[in-house]
Design an enzyme around this catalytic site. Structure first.
Site, mmCIF file in Angstrom:
data_model
loop_
_atom_site.group_PDB
_atom_site.id
_atom_site.type_symbol
_atom_site.label_atom_id
_atom_site.label_comp_id
_atom_site.label_asym_id
_atom_site.label_seq_id
_atom_site.Cartn_x
_atom_site.Cartn_y
_atom_site.Cartn_z
ATOM 1 N N GLU A 31 98.769 -42.872 23.375
ATOM 2 C CA GLU A 31 99.558 -44.074 23.042
ATOM 3 C C GLU A 31 98.875 -44.921 21.981
ATOM 4 O O GLU A 31 99.449 -45.882 21.479
ATOM 5 C CB GLU A 31 99.840 -44.887 24.311
ATOM 6 C CG GLU A 31 98.696 -45.756 24.846
ATOM 7 C CD GLU A 31 97.635 -44.985 25.643
ATOM 8 O OE1 GLU A 31 97.616 -43.734 25.610
ATOM 9 O OE2 GLU A 31 96.810 -45.659 26.295
ATOM 10 N N CYS A 60 93.174 -40.811 30.271
ATOM 11 C CA CYS A 60 91.870 -41.479 30.403
ATOM 12 C C CYS A 60 91.423 -41.507 31.866
ATOM 13 O O CYS A 60 91.098 -40.476 32.428
ATOM 14 C CB CYS A 60 91.907 -42.872 29.786
ATOM 15 S SG CYS A 60 90.281 -43.567 29.512
ATOM 16 N N HIS A 94 93.554 -41.425 24.271
ATOM 17 C CA HIS A 94 94.759 -42.242 24.456
ATOM 18 C C HIS A 94 95.843 -41.841 23.465
ATOM 19 O O HIS A 94 95.827 -42.297 22.327
ATOM 20 C CB HIS A 94 94.421 -43.722 24.269
ATOM 21 C CG HIS A 94 93.562 -44.256 25.353
ATOM 22 N ND1 HIS A 94 94.074 -44.797 26.506
ATOM 23 C CD2 HIS A 94 92.217 -44.302 25.493
ATOM 24 C CE1 HIS A 94 93.081 -45.166 27.299
ATOM 25 N NE2 HIS A 94 91.942 -44.877 26.703
#
Lengths: 207, 260
Positions: free
Chosen positions: A191, A79, A189
């Site tokens: 994650e 990001c 993202h």
């Protein structure tokens, strides 16, 4: 040891937990230049504004250590950690980034709903501009047009198009992932992208 | 293509998931971490936690819930309820929230949205708006329908027009709106389409529609005609009257951009 570079911007704990879920044994969230120098792999996450991020990186004396290690060790930018790699941003006037690569960070058009929030697809750029086929280590077992989670208002425009590993459509086709040697950085993202996000992190661990 | 999001909402009270009707009559619906794991398996697109106790002494409980959830599920988490200042926002983000929703405090102090979005970025600041058709007025009396913003968990009317307030929070820097129809919440008779449309056509930030989901068709309608970017539901999913998976399959078949 994997060092997640902490400069006070955003949710680093989620990145650490996701790396652990992907199989990482030794993950450290740190702002210590010494520890970052010692790490085998680097992760630069972050959300928010580039100007504030650069201010924090400078304050913590992290700029030098990042620049020194970025091409030596496997590096993952996420990001804001992608946007920071470029020379300048439109965000809050004109703001300089780390300048690892030439290019600009631009805001999405006001005709679109901004921020771009949600799950969007990534297209794998399997050819470089010369038409040769590329294989990206980070995208092993990631099918074309897979969905990842995005949450941002700005996107990068690299000058060197051969950096582009992934693109995504949102009003325009923008760069959602770049690669160079053992460096990979994405706008989405991993994650927060469930199964496929963890797979991408596993690929990073295998480097 | 950017997909529309299906978002289960977990109302959390004293560390447990609860569900009420029209903001009242609470029933226990399970442990938040366990419930979240089930939604991750079903490929829900995001989770919203609303801390409905939100008294000062209970802040720690929600932080712990967020922390444990973020350890176990790898999907976006939005957390709200009782968020008063920048330090509350920072604590939630550090615990693992990706976005924080602000309701009452934003109305009492609109500058909070501005400060929070400057500090943490618009992308993590959600303005939550609870709206109800203004009582005692005929819908067309003033020439157009009017929805009034309520605060304090739907207990206090503010006199403010929800559409105007939505425009204002966008200007202040909110990155998203979570719009709940108090008239439809818990009724299962469909989202408030009129209200949703009124807001989506007035702002240029994403909107999550909430309150009233009862059938698969309701999601279809609010995501297409209502032009919502995401649809939220709670009891429907918690009690497994409808699974996220089944719903997403249905929407995809009807041509909605859905990740599944």
């Amino acid at each position: 040891m994997i060092a997640i570079i902490d400069y006070g911007m955003g949710n680093l704990r989620s990145v650490a937990k996701a790396l652990e879920a992907a199989g990482a044994k030794n993950v450290k969230v740190t702002s210590s230049p010494a520890l970052i120098s010692k790490a085998n792999k680097l992760v630069l996450p972050g959300v928010g504004a580039m100007q504030e991020a650069m201010r924090e990186l400078r304050k913590l004396r992290l700029i030098e250590v990042i620049k020194k290690n970025i091409f030596i060790k496997p590096f993952l930018g996420i990001c804001l950690g992608l946007q920071l790699l470029f020379t300048e941003s439109e965000e809050g006037g004109k703001v300089g980034g780390l300048g690892i690569f030439k290019g600009r960070v631009k805001r999405f058009s006001h005709q679109l709903k901004v921020p771009h929030i949600g799950w969007n697809q990534v297209k794998l750029k399997t050819q470089d501009p010369g038409g040769r086929r590329q294989e990206c280590f980070m995208l092993k077992a990631i099918p074309d047009n897979s969905y990842f989670y995005f949450c941002h208002s700005y996107y990068v425009v690299p000058e060197d198009k051969s950096l582009i590993a992934l693109t995504t459509d949102y009003g325009i086709e923008f760069t959602s992932g770049i690669r160079r040697d053992n460096l990979f950085a994405c706008q989405f993202h991993p994650e927060k992208s469930q199964r496929l996000g963890l797979r991408l992190l596993e690929n990073f661990l295998k480097l | 293509m950017l997909s529309k999001r299906i978002i289960p909402c977990l109302d959390v009270k004293d560390g447990r998931v609860v569900k009420g009707v029209k903001f009242l009559k609470l029933k226990d619906a399970g442990d938040p971490v366990e419930v979240s794991k089930r939604y991750e398996d079903e490929e829900a697109d995001e989770l919203v936690f609303l801390d409905i106790t939100a008294s000062a002494e209970n802040r720690k409980i929600i932080l712990d819930v967020v922390r444990r959830t973020a350890q176990n599920v790898f999907m976006p988490l939005t957390v709200g309820g009782g968020v008063r200042d920048l330090s509350d926002i920072r604590a939630l983000l550090n615990a693992g929230a990706d976005k924080v929703s602000i309701n009452t405090a934003a109305l009492k102090n609109p500058a909070l949205i501005k400060k929070a979005s400057d500090k943490f970025g618009s992308q993590c600041i959600v303005a939550a708006i609870d709206a109800k058709k203004a009582a005692g007025r005929r819908p067309q009396a003033a020439g157009k329908t009017f929805w009034e913003v309520y605060i304090n968990g739907g207990r206090t009317p503010t006199g403010l027009d929800a559409v105007k307030w939505a425009r204002q929070v966008e200007k202040l820097g909110a990155g998203e709106i979570l719009l709940t129809s108090m008239d439809y919440d818990g009724t299962k008779c469909g989202y408030d389409l009129e209200l949703t449309k009124a807001v989506t056509s007035s702002v240029n930030i994403p909107l999550i529609a909430s309150g009233g989901a009862g059938r698969k068709e309701d999601f279809y309608t609010v995501l297409t005609q209502g032009r919502a970017d995401a649809a939220l539901a709670a009891s429907l999913f918690h009690y497994q009257e409808l699974t996220v998976k089944e719903l997403k399959g249905y929407l995809k078949k009807r041509g909605v951009a859905i990740r599944c």
